[in-house]
Design an enzyme around this catalytic site. Structure first.
Site, short mmCIF file in Angstrom:
data_model
loop_
_atom_site.label_atom_id
_atom_site.label_comp_id
_atom_site.label_asym_id
_atom_site.label_seq_id
_atom_site.Cartn_x
_atom_site.Cartn_y
_atom_site.Cartn_z
N SER A 148 -0.76 -6.64 -10.26
CA SER A 148 -1.74 -5.76 -10.87
C SER A 148 -2.68 -6.54 -11.79
O SER A 148 -3.37 -7.45 -11.35
CB SER A 148 -1.03 -4.63 -11.62
OG SER A 148 -1.94 -3.64 -12.04
N ASP B 213 -1.27 3.61 -3.09
CA ASP B 213 -1.46 3.20 -4.49
C ASP B 213 -2.52 4.09 -5.12
O ASP B 213 -3.67 4.11 -4.69
CB ASP B 213 -1.87 1.73 -4.54
CG ASP B 213 -1.80 1.15 -5.94
OD1 ASP B 213 -2.10 1.87 -6.91
OD2 ASP B 213 -1.44 -0.04 -6.06
N HIS C 108 1.91 2.30 -6.90
CA HIS C 108 1.56 1.12 -7.69
C HIS C 108 2.77 0.42 -8.31
O HIS C 108 2.74 -0.79 -8.50
CB HIS C 108 0.58 1.51 -8.81
CG HIS C 108 -0.12 0.35 -9.43
ND1 HIS C 108 -1.06 -0.41 -8.77
CD2 HIS C 108 0.00 -0.21 -10.66
CE1 HIS C 108 -1.51 -1.37 -9.56
NE2 HIS C 108 -0.88 -1.28 -10.71
#
Length: 384
Positions: free
Chosen positions: A147, A212, A241
């Site tokens: 991320s 996601d 996610h």
């Protein structure tokens, strides 16, 4: 407008757990640092590292006696080392790698405040520790960015020509693109991964969930298109996610990738000068913002991100001015990996807070709406 949007983007980018999930104490007998609220393991070192920007960040090093490679893991947004501790231990055991994880400035028990450029200094401090304290070589290191962690990961990877490999997990194209699908890179954007991806010379594995809800899967797919040395990506159907580690394919594919790069010879240039970690000599691909021309000028000549390698050149020029660490390549025997069934790591689901929080908060923030309206005007003006 640019400064306002830049501040807004930085505000939404960082959500350190508050309060931190762990504390650091010093063992009175051994003098070693100890992390509280986690299981104590003999093969885990707790470290305090000084960055070139003057911050003291916390890191852990998980040792595996069978390892020939080392993973440097940059974690996601709403997490710290206490929450990642068990996952790091599991990955080290199942992948048979040494693993270093660290907390960004302002995260966990690290000092300072989180910012884009602080994270660049943070990962450099961790990398330097691997080299100097643990004797790791550039060609034996795999950078792993999850991320927000994809930002410092790609910034460093773009400057290490003999890096073994890179793993991008739920990665972002850029900070602004997470919030709004802009078609050009603005100077005030943060973590311009879309510009740095073409500069990475080693094999890259991209892992992304198809569902996601924070960073759309299109980010991962565009980054994969920009890879120089592509490896089979892993698109986890239905993955969101923060739950990709729970899919059996995650560990199987990751283990296969590491085994492949471990057995492959390093053929990239190994004659390099040392990279100075100081603020004055380091030229990050987007650190010198005043001298960097906005890529929106070049975007006019780019019809899609697939042609971005030709149209984006500012980072290439600085990349050429940066030299890396001298390495003499060593041949290494590969360690076969028995295919053992993976133990469930369901604990990770509850151990890590989702970065959904900034996704929810930005939807109700008037400041973002104003900034997006301004960007719309800019888009229409340039289109006209």
């Amino acid at each position: 407008m640019g400064s306002v949007t830049s501040s807004m983007a930085a505000k939404f980018a960082f959500f350190p757990p508050n309060p931190p999930s762990y504390k650091i104490i010093q063992d009175e007998v051994t003098g070693r640092l100890v992390m509280t609220d986690v299981p104590q393991r003999e093969n885990v070192d707790v470290l305090k590292l000084l960055t070139r920007r003057g911050q003291e960040i916390m890191a852990i090093y998980v040792r595996n006696p069978l390892a020939s490679l080392t993973v440097l893991y940059s974690h996601g947004n709403a997490a710290d080392l206490g929450q990642m501790y068990e996952l790091f231990a599991e990955l080290s055991a199942h992948l048979r790698v040494n693993l270093m994880g660290y907390d960004y400035s302002g995260y966990g028990q690290s000092s300072g405040k989180p910012s884009e450029h602080n994270t660049y200094a943070d990962i450099e401090a961790a990398y330097k520790c691997l080299e100097e304290q643990y004797g790791a070589k550039e060609e034996d290191i795999i950078l792993y960015g999850q991320s927000v962690g994809s930002g410092p990961t790609l910034d460093l990877a773009a400057r290490l020509p003999s890096l073994r490999a890179v793993v991008l997990h739920s990665a972002i194209l850029s900070g602004l693109r997470v919030m709004y699908p802009v078609k050009r890179t603005y100077w005030f954007d943060i973590y311009k991964n879309i510009d740095k991806m073409p500069l990475v010379n080693c094999p890259v594995l991209i892992i992304h969930g198809t569902s996601d809800e924070v960073v759309d899967c299109s980010h991962g797919k565009q980054l994969w298109d920009l890879c120089k040395e592509k490896y089979e990506p892993l698109w986890l159907k239905g993955g969101s996610h923060c739950n990709l580690e729970l899919y059996p394919d995650y560990i199987r594919h990751l283990r296969k990738f590491i085994s492949t790069v471990e057995k492959s010879p390093v053929l990239r240039n190994s004659s390099r000068r040392s990279t100075d970690r100081s603020e004055t000599s380091r030229r990050s691909t987007d650190c010198s913002e005043p001298s960097r021309r906005s890529t929106d000028r070049r975007e006019k000549s780019r019809s899609s991100v697939d042609r971005s390698e030709k149209s984006r050149r500012s980072t290439d020029r600085r990349d050429k001015s940066r030299t890396s660490v001298d390495r003499s390549e060593k041949s290494r025997n590969s360690i076969d990996r028995p295919d053992k069934s993976r133990n469930s790591i369901d604990w990770h689901e509850k151990s890590r807070n989702s970065v959904d929080r900034y996704d929810k908060s930005r939807k109700s923030t008037d400041q973002f709406d104003k900034a997006r309206t301004s960007i719309d005007r800019m888009e229409r003006t340039k289109a006209g």
